[in-house]
Design an enzyme around this catalytic site. Sequence first.
Site, PDB file in Angstrom:
ATOM      1  N   CYS A  43      22.454   3.820  17.214  1.00  0.00           N
ATOM      2  CA  CYS A  43      23.258   4.912  16.629  1.00  0.00           C
ATOM      3  C   CYS A  43      24.096   5.689  17.632  1.00  0.00           C
ATOM      4  O   CYS A  43      24.625   6.743  17.288  1.00  0.00           O
ATOM      5  CB  CYS A  43      22.369   5.860  15.835  1.00  0.00           C
ATOM      6  SG  CYS A  43      21.288   6.908  16.849  1.00  0.00           S
ATOM      7  N   LYS A  58       5.012  -8.941  -6.154  1.00  0.00           N
ATOM      8  CA  LYS A  58       4.685  -7.519  -6.117  1.00  0.00           C
ATOM      9  C   LYS A  58       5.801  -6.665  -6.711  1.00  0.00           C
ATOM     10  O   LYS A  58       5.525  -5.680  -7.400  1.00  0.00           O
ATOM     11  CB  LYS A  58       4.406  -7.081  -4.680  1.00  0.00           C
ATOM     12  CG  LYS A  58       3.131  -7.657  -4.094  1.00  0.00           C
ATOM     13  CD  LYS A  58       2.891  -7.158  -2.680  1.00  0.00           C
ATOM     14  CE  LYS A  58       1.615  -7.750  -2.096  1.00  0.00           C
ATOM     15  NZ  LYS A  58       1.356  -7.290  -0.720  1.00  0.00           N
ATOM     16  N   ASP A  92       5.680  -3.361   7.038  1.00  0.00           N
ATOM     17  CA  ASP A  92       4.693  -3.235   8.114  1.00  0.00           C
ATOM     18  C   ASP A  92       5.020  -4.102   9.322  1.00  0.00           C
ATOM     19  O   ASP A  92       4.153  -4.378  10.140  1.00  0.00           O
ATOM     20  CB  ASP A  92       3.280  -3.561   7.604  1.00  0.00           C
ATOM     21  CG  ASP A  92       3.149  -4.984   7.084  1.00  0.00           C
ATOM     22  OD1 ASP A  92       4.152  -5.732   7.115  1.00  0.00           O
ATOM     23  OD2 ASP A  92       2.046  -5.356   6.650  1.00  0.00           O
ATOM     24  N   CYS A 132      15.900   5.503  17.910  1.00  0.00           N
ATOM     25  CA  CYS A 132      15.804   6.566  18.903  1.00  0.00           C
ATOM     26  C   CYS A 132      14.348   6.801  19.292  1.00  0.00           C
ATOM     27  O   CYS A 132      14.048   7.195  20.427  1.00  0.00           O
ATOM     28  CB  CYS A 132      16.394   7.867  18.361  1.00  0.00           C
ATOM     29  SG  CYS A 132      18.184   7.874  18.135  1.00  0.00           S
ATOM     30  N   LEU A 153      14.877  -9.106   1.791  1.00  0.00           N
ATOM     31  CA  LEU A 153      16.174  -8.479   1.987  1.00  0.00           C
ATOM     32  C   LEU A 153      16.571  -8.584   3.455  1.00  0.00           C
ATOM     33  O   LEU A 153      15.857  -8.094   4.337  1.00  0.00           O
ATOM     34  CB  LEU A 153      16.120  -7.003   1.573  1.00  0.00           C
ATOM     35  CG  LEU A 153      16.521  -6.647   0.149  1.00  0.00           C
ATOM     36  CD1 LEU A 153      16.479  -5.135  -0.040  1.00  0.00           C
ATOM     37  CD2 LEU A 153      17.878  -7.192  -0.220  1.00  0.00           C
ATOM     38  N   GLY A 195       0.788  -1.219   0.000  1.00  0.00           N
ATOM     39  CA  GLY A 195       0.000   0.000   0.000  1.00  0.00           C
ATOM     40  C   GLY A 195       0.821   1.269   0.000  1.00  0.00           C
ATOM     41  O   GLY A 195       0.464   2.248  -0.667  1.00  0.00           O
ATOM     42  N   CYS A 228      17.689   8.273  14.738  1.00  0.00           N
ATOM     43  CA  CYS A 228      17.374   7.155  13.854  1.00  0.00           C
ATOM     44  C   CYS A 228      16.057   6.551  14.324  1.00  0.00           C
ATOM     45  O   CYS A 228      15.474   6.970  15.324  1.00  0.00           O
ATOM     46  CB  CYS A 228      18.503   6.118  13.855  1.00  0.00           C
ATOM     47  SG  CYS A 228      18.561   5.045  15.314  1.00  0.00           S
ATOM     48  N   CYS A 264      -2.321  -4.404   8.551  1.00  0.00           N
ATOM     49  CA  CYS A 264      -3.549  -4.144   7.803  1.00  0.00           C
ATOM     50  C   CYS A 264      -4.391  -5.410   7.685  1.00  0.00           C
ATOM     51  O   CYS A 264      -5.623  -5.357   7.721  1.00  0.00           O
ATOM     52  CB  CYS A 264      -3.205  -3.609   6.412  1.00  0.00           C
ATOM     53  SG  CYS A 264      -2.419  -1.985   6.423  1.00  0.00           S
TER      54      CYS A 264
END
Length: 249
Positions: free
Chosen positions: A245, A83, A127, A173, A107, A38, A170, A186
């Site tokens: 970070c 997709k 998501d 944080c 990934l 989406g 980041c 969703c």
Amino acid sequence: MNDEQLMRYSRQIMLSELDYDGQVRLTESHALIIGLGGLGSPAALYLAAAGVGTLTLADDDRVDLSNLQRQIAHGEADIDHYKAQSAAESIGAINHHCRTQVITERLQGEALQHAVEHADVVLDCTDRFESRDAINRACVAAGTPLVSGAAIRFSGQLAVFDVRDSAAPCYACLYGDSGDEDQLTCAESGVIAPLVGMIGSYQALEALKLLSGCGTSQKGLSTFDGLSGQWRHFGLGRDPHCPVCQWRR
């Protein structure tokens, strides 16, 4: 750029904040979009239409009938197709100048780090906290700006984490490194169709500003209430004890 490209992008080139030089920077830039649902659908289509030269599209999910209510890069003929591949085909129909790289595996690990390091900006359109956390860590390590979006029910969120700025926070944080075990999706809670279009489009806008050098990136966290139509903005400082970070100077 050739004459056809000058005509194609003329409405952007006439913007004094962008101009010809900014458009050239877009055509030479590379955006990584993780998640072509989406949020990723409108983000990818607008970045391609605006002239971003290379888009890497990463998503290991396939199109389902229930996706078509909001995931505008896909159509009925794309059901059961990846997709990322479906989005690449939609992009090709909009702008043949935009080069697409399709990744149909999740990934993670070294592959994620490699993809982030070779991008000028990353758009997190996923998501799940686990994915968001991994993407943030990769962006912090690579020094690559991250544009994060989220949408559920009638509520949306948008944040830009540009770790090239030593004072910028980041994702961790804001949310820490443990996530929310009760995080909603969703599929479990529903979402109104135009909401993901709004947030995904804002992600594209922030990415275009980062890539072209025009304007100022959003600071802090913005939330949108679709039922009232109201935006709220929250300042966000860097956490000196952030587990992700804190080593940055």
